[in-house]
Write an enzyme that holds these catalytic residues in place. Structure first.
Site, PDB file in Angstrom:
ATOM      1  CG  ASP A  65      -2.397  -1.892  -2.025  1.00  0.00           C
ATOM      2  OD1 ASP A  65      -1.700  -2.622  -2.732  1.00  0.00           O
ATOM      3  OD2 ASP A  65      -2.724  -2.166  -1.106  1.00  0.00           O
ATOM      4  CB  SER A  77      -7.155  -6.499   2.783  1.00  0.00           C
ATOM      5  OG  SER A  77      -6.384  -7.014   2.311  1.00  0.00           O
ATOM      6  CE  LYS A 111      -3.608  -6.078  -2.429  1.00  0.00           C
ATOM      7  NZ  LYS A 111      -2.588  -6.520  -1.984  1.00  0.00           N
ATOM      8  CD  GLU A 162      -2.200 -10.038  -0.483  1.00  0.00           C
ATOM      9  OE1 GLU A 162      -1.525  -8.788  -0.168  1.00  0.00           O
ATOM     10  OE2 GLU A 162      -3.711  -9.647  -0.957  1.00  0.00           O
ATOM     11  CG  ASP A 164       0.845  -6.671  -3.597  1.00  0.00           C
ATOM     12  OD1 ASP A 164       0.396  -6.139  -2.269  1.00  0.00           O
ATOM     13  OD2 ASP A 164       0.879  -5.489  -4.472  1.00  0.00           O
ATOM     14  CG  LEU A 184      -1.644   1.005   1.534  1.00  0.00           C
ATOM     15  CD1 LEU A 184      -2.464   2.185   0.165  1.00  0.00           C
ATOM     16  CD2 LEU A 184      -2.172   1.621   3.277  1.00  0.00           C
TER      17      LEU A 184
HETATM   18  C1  SPV Z   1      -0.001  -3.342   3.224  1.00  0.00           C
HETATM   19  O1  SPV Z   1       0.602  -2.527   3.901  1.00  0.00           O
HETATM   20  O2  SPV Z   1       0.033  -3.128   1.991  1.00  0.00           O
HETATM   21  C2  SPV Z   1      -0.814  -4.036   3.573  1.00  0.00           C
HETATM   22  C3  SPV Z   1      -1.323  -4.329   4.839  1.00  0.00           C
HETATM   23  O3  SPV Z   1      -0.949  -5.243   2.795  1.00  0.00           O
HETATM   24  S1  SPV Z   1      -3.257  -4.022   4.306  1.00  0.00           S
HETATM   25  O4  SPV Z   1      -3.252  -2.541   3.888  1.00  0.00           O
HETATM   26  O5  SPV Z   1      -3.762  -4.244   5.450  1.00  0.00           O
HETATM   27  O6  SPV Z   1      -3.790  -4.639   3.712  1.00  0.00           O
HETATM   28 MG    MG Z   2      -0.637  -4.661   0.830  1.00  0.00          MG
END
Ligand code: SPV
Ligand code: MG
Length: 315
Positions: free
Chosen positions: A68, A133, A130, A124, A97, A58
């Site tokens: 993202d 989340s 992707k 993941e 990812d 992210l």
């Molecule tokens: C990220 O930091 O990119 C993550 C954690 O995957 S989350 O944003 O909670 O998916």
């Molecule tokens: Mg991530």
């Protein structure tokens, strides 16, 4: 640097980053990874005292000004994480990812990460490209268990360093499934060779993660990301047997706030006097870049040119 600092440096130099990370996963107390998204933020994480870094998908993509959603290519991410690795001596886990493709892309990724001194990767069980989340999680399809198991096996078969770690991230709760599905997936990923399970949750309490821990026990180390259940006291995670907590995006969020405030201030005032009180000095940037080392190296390697004044920084 004081003597304790020197000893710490020597210890970190002596132990490979991969081994440091594996030891963190298996230590008898809760360990922490702090987010970073470029070389300077990675260095700041290390200087703050953290023992490991989360290279957040992210935050790396946000710092590039893209979403993202795998809009940044995997080699662009690799380039960023290489700068982060070069700038630090503590282990980095890359948020990889979905592995940027199928098992074959994962194999190539593992080779490149090892070459760049990255200690671990987290993949993941979603589909490429992707989505973060926390955006419409329930709409996000999960990977077939068998397909994701193949990626984990491919990664473990590819790594050259036995201490390189593969963390398998279970997105069952994110996608609206229950504890049973989360456990079924975690068990399959563990059997496939995952070194740890990251169990993710987006609800504002730790209930899902704690329910998982009660069933999972100490089958293998568990990693969590309490971004949404940040109000849960940290000792609750330790008592539940969690191995590692990731503070996943807080440096980027802090930087964005600081940049917005200073940009607005300077825009408004058309002057720097007030802003200067709120920001670090240029000398601090030079220190973080280790300009002193270059100056020393120049003395050693550059011919002394008659008539040229030495470039001066007051470090
Ligand atoms: C990220 O930091 O990119 C993550 C954690 O995957 S989350 O944003 O909670 O998916
Ligand atoms: Mg991530």
């Amino acid at each position: 640097m004081n003597r304790r600092g020197n000893r710490e440096e020597e210890r970190k130099d002596a132990v490979k980053k991969t081994t440091q990370f594996r030891q963190m996963l298996h230590s008898d107390h809760l360990e922490f990874l702090m987010e970073a998204h470029d070389g300077i933020s990675a260095k700041i994480v290390e200087e703050a005292g953290f023992k490991g870094i989360w290279a957040s998908g992210l935050c790396i993509s946000a710092a590039m000004g893209v979403r993202d959603n795998n809009e940044a290519s995997w080699t662009q991410v690799l380039e960023v994480v290489e700068f982060m690795s070069d700038a630090t001596s503590i282990p980095i886990m890359l948020d990889a990812d979905t592995g940027y493709g199928n098992f074959n892309n994962v194999r190539r990724l593992v080779r490149k990460l090892e070459q760049r001194g990255v200690a671990a990767m987290c993949i993941e069980d979603k589909l490429f490209p992707k989505t973060n989340s926390f955006i419409d999680g329930e709409q996000q399809p999960l990977a077939e268990v068998e397909e994701f198991v193949g990626k984990i096996k491919a990664a473990k078969d590819t790594q050259q360093d036995p201490d390189f770690c593969v963390v398998a991230r279970v997105e069952a709760f994110i996608a609206g499934w229950g504890l049973g599905e989360a456990l079924r997936r975690a068990e399959a990923y563990y059997q496939a060779g995952a070194d740890a399970i990251l169990i993710h949750s987006k609800i504002p309490t730790a209930d899902q993660v704690l329910a998982f821990m009660r069933e999972w026990g100490d089958t293998c180390p568990v990693v969590i990301v309490p971004t949404m259940y940040y109000q849960t006291p940290t000792h609750v995670f330790e008592e539940a047997g969690v191995s590692m907590v990731i503070w996943a995006n807080h440096l980027l969020r802090a930087a964005v706030r600081a940049m917005q405030d200073i940009a607005a201030l300077i825009y408004e005032q058309q002057a720097l006097v007030e802003a200067e009180r709120h920001i670090v000095s240029v000398q601090e940037i030079f220190r973080l870049q280790n300009v002193a080392e270059l100056k020393a190296a120049e003395k050693r390697y550059l011919p002394v040119k008659a008539g040229v004044r030495e470039l001066s920084t007051t470090l």
